[in-house]
Write an enzyme that holds these catalytic residues in place. Structure first.
Site, PDB file in Angstrom:
ATOM      1  N   LYS A  26      25.190  35.070 -10.223  1.00  0.00           N
ATOM      2  CA  LYS A  26      24.446  34.216 -11.147  1.00  0.00           C
ATOM      3  C   LYS A  26      24.572  32.764 -10.719  1.00  0.00           C
ATOM      4  O   LYS A  26      25.225  32.449  -9.718  1.00  0.00           O
ATOM      5  CB  LYS A  26      24.913  34.410 -12.589  1.00  0.00           C
ATOM      6  CG  LYS A  26      26.372  34.132 -12.835  1.00  0.00           C
ATOM      7  CD  LYS A  26      26.752  34.367 -14.300  1.00  0.00           C
ATOM      8  CE  LYS A  26      26.470  35.757 -14.789  1.00  0.00           C
ATOM      9  NZ  LYS A  26      27.165  36.083 -16.063  1.00  0.00           N
ATOM     10  N   LYS A  84      19.804  42.352 -14.643  1.00  0.00           N
ATOM     11  CA  LYS A  84      19.983  42.211 -16.078  1.00  0.00           C
ATOM     12  C   LYS A  84      18.946  41.240 -16.634  1.00  0.00           C
ATOM     13  O   LYS A  84      18.795  40.122 -16.124  1.00  0.00           O
ATOM     14  CB  LYS A  84      21.390  41.706 -16.382  1.00  0.00           C
ATOM     15  CG  LYS A  84      22.454  42.685 -15.865  1.00  0.00           C
ATOM     16  CD  LYS A  84      23.810  42.406 -16.447  1.00  0.00           C
ATOM     17  CE  LYS A  84      24.404  41.136 -15.902  1.00  0.00           C
ATOM     18  NZ  LYS A  84      24.683  41.255 -14.455  1.00  0.00           N
TER      19      LYS A  84
END
Lengths: 253, 109
Positions: A26, A84
Site C-alpha cells: 500500500k 482489496k
C-alpha cells in the site's frame, strides 16, 4: 496467517524475513491506506515465490465502477494474490455494483477479490461495516476484510465488539470466504483476535521499529515477535480464554 | 461398504480456513458420510466442534496427530458410514493416536 502492510520492497523483505505470510502493498502517502504504484507492486511480486502472498490495497475507492474495475484489472495483471476494495462514503447499491464490476475485471486472473469495509465508518458517514459479508456474497467476492481508517491509536475493537466480529467472521467462513481483520492491532489485542479466529490478521504499526506506523519501517524482528505471540496463542501455550474455554462435547465411546 | 473419507487439511497454508473447506466438502456428501478435518491449533479445533454442532453434523472421533488433531465428522441426517482408514505418508502411521478426553485448552495465562 499474518499479513503485514508494506510500502516498498525493502519493507516486504523485512516482513517476509520475520515470517509474514502475506505482504500487503500500500501507499501511506495517499491517505492512510492508499494504492501503491504498479512498478512497486511488480517489484515486490517478482521478489518472492508464489507461496508468499502479495496483496494489493486499493484502499478507499471512488464511487466510479469503471475506474475501480480498471484498477482491479491492473492488480490482476500484476499477478497480485488478492486485491482489496474498500469504501468510505458509499451506499450499499453503489458498493455492490463496484464489486461486481471488479469481479468481472478479474476474469482470467488468479487474483482473489476482497471486499473491505471500515469499522470506524460511522465517524464519517460511510457504509455499515457489518454489511461486508453480504456485500461479498452478493458480489461473488472471495473474501472479506474489516479494517479501520483512523490511525489515532484507536483499534478495531474500539468500534466493533468481539461478539459482532466473531459473528461476521463465522458467517464469512461458512460461505467459503477468507476472513481478515485489521485496524491498529497490537499484541495486546491478540487474545480476542484468536478467540474470533479470522483466517488473516493484518498489522503494520505493531511490526514497525518502535511501533510507529508511519514514521518507521517494518522490522523483521518485530514481525517475528508478533508472529510468535500469535503462534503461542494458537497452540494454547497462552490461554486466550481466561480459563473459560468453551467445553467440547464428550465423544461417544 | 467401506468408503474413503474426504479430507480437509486445515494445516495447509491457504487464506481459507477449515470451516470453509468443511462447508464445501459437506455439499459432496450424503447424510452419514464422514469427512476428516486435520487441524493444527486449538482455536480451529474449537471452531470445528462449534460449527459441527451448529450445523447438526456429528463429531464421531478425534485423534492426535503430531501437535494437531484429526477430527472425524459425520454429515447430519444419518448414521456414520464405515470408513477406510487413511494413512499418512509423513508419519508412516495411521490416523494418529486417540485424543485425550476433550478438555479446555491453554496452559498459562
Amino acid at each position: 496467517m499474518l499479513m503485514v502492510s508494506v510500502q516498498n520492497l525493502d519493507e516486504a523483505r523485512e516482513a517476509v524475513a520475520g515470517g509474514a505470510d502475506i505482504v500487503d502493498v500500500k501507499n501511506l502517502r495517499e491517505m492512510v491506506i492508499g494504492s501503491n504504484f504498479p512498478p512497486v507492486i511488480r517489484e515486490v511480486r517478482h521478489a518472492f515465490p508464489k507461496e508468499v502472498h502479495v496483496s494489493v490495497t486499493l484502499g478507499v475507492v471512488p464511487n466510479q465502477a469503471g475506474t475501480v474495475a480498471l484498477a482491479v484489472y491492473g492488480a490482476g495483471a500484476l499477478g497480485a494474490t488478492s486485491v482489496k476494495v474498500g469504501f468510505i462514503q458509499s451506499d450499499y447499491p453503489t458498493a455492490l455494483r463496484i464489486l461486481r464490476e471488479s469481479r468481472r475485471a478479474l476474469d482470467g486472473f488468479d487474483t482473489k477479490l476482497i471486499a473491505a469495509t471500515f469499522a470506524d465508518s460511522p465517524l464519517y458517514g460511510g457504509i455499515d461495516p457489518r454489511s461486508v459479508v453480504r456485500l461479498a456474497r452478493e458480489s461473488a467476492s472471495d473474501g472479506v476484510l474489516i479494517d479501520t481508517l483512523v490511525k489515532d491509536g484507536r483499534t478495531l475493537f474500539d468500534f466493533l465488539d468481539e461478539a459482532t466480529l466473531k459473528g461476521l467472521v463465522m458467517e464469512g467462513k461458512e460461505l467459503g470466504m477468507s476472513t481478515a481483520l485489521s485496524g491498529t492491532l497490537r499484541v495486546a489485542n491478540l487474545n480476542p483476535l484468536v478467540r474470533i479466529h479470522p483466517d488473516i490478521v493484518g498489522v503494520r504499526g505493531a511490526v514497525c521499529a518502535r511501533g510507529d506506523r508511519e514514521g518507521r519501517a517494518v522490522d523483521a524482528t518485530a514481525v517475528a515477535h508478533f508472529k510468535d505471540e500469535l503462534r503461542q496463542r494458537l497452540l494454547g501455550q497462552v490461554d486466550v480464554y481466561g480459563g473459560a474455554a468453551p467445553r467440547l462435547p464428550t465423544l461417544p465411546a | 461398504m467401506l468408503r474413503e473419507a474426504l479430507v480437509v487439511d486445515g494445516t495447509a497454508k491457504t487464506c481459507k480456513g477449515v470451516v470453509a473447506g468443511l462447508e464445501r466438502a459437506m455439499t459432496e456428501l450424503e447424510p452419514g458420510d464422514v469427512v476428516l478435518a486435520i487441524v493444527g491449533d486449538v482455536p480451529t479445533r474449537l471452531e470445528v466442534y462449534a460449527w459441527a454442532e451448529r450445523k447438526s453434523h456429528h463429531v464421531i472421533e478425534e485423534r492426535r496427530r503430531g501437535a494437531g488433531y484429526v477430527i472425524y465428522i459425520a454429515r447430519g441426517g444419518g448414521p456414520p458410514t464405515p470408513l477406510l482408514r487413511p494413512t499418512w505418508g509423513d508419519t508412516g502411521g495411521d490416523a494418529g493416536e486417540p485424543a485425550e478426553a476433550p478438555r479446555p485448552p491453554g496452559a498459562r495465562t
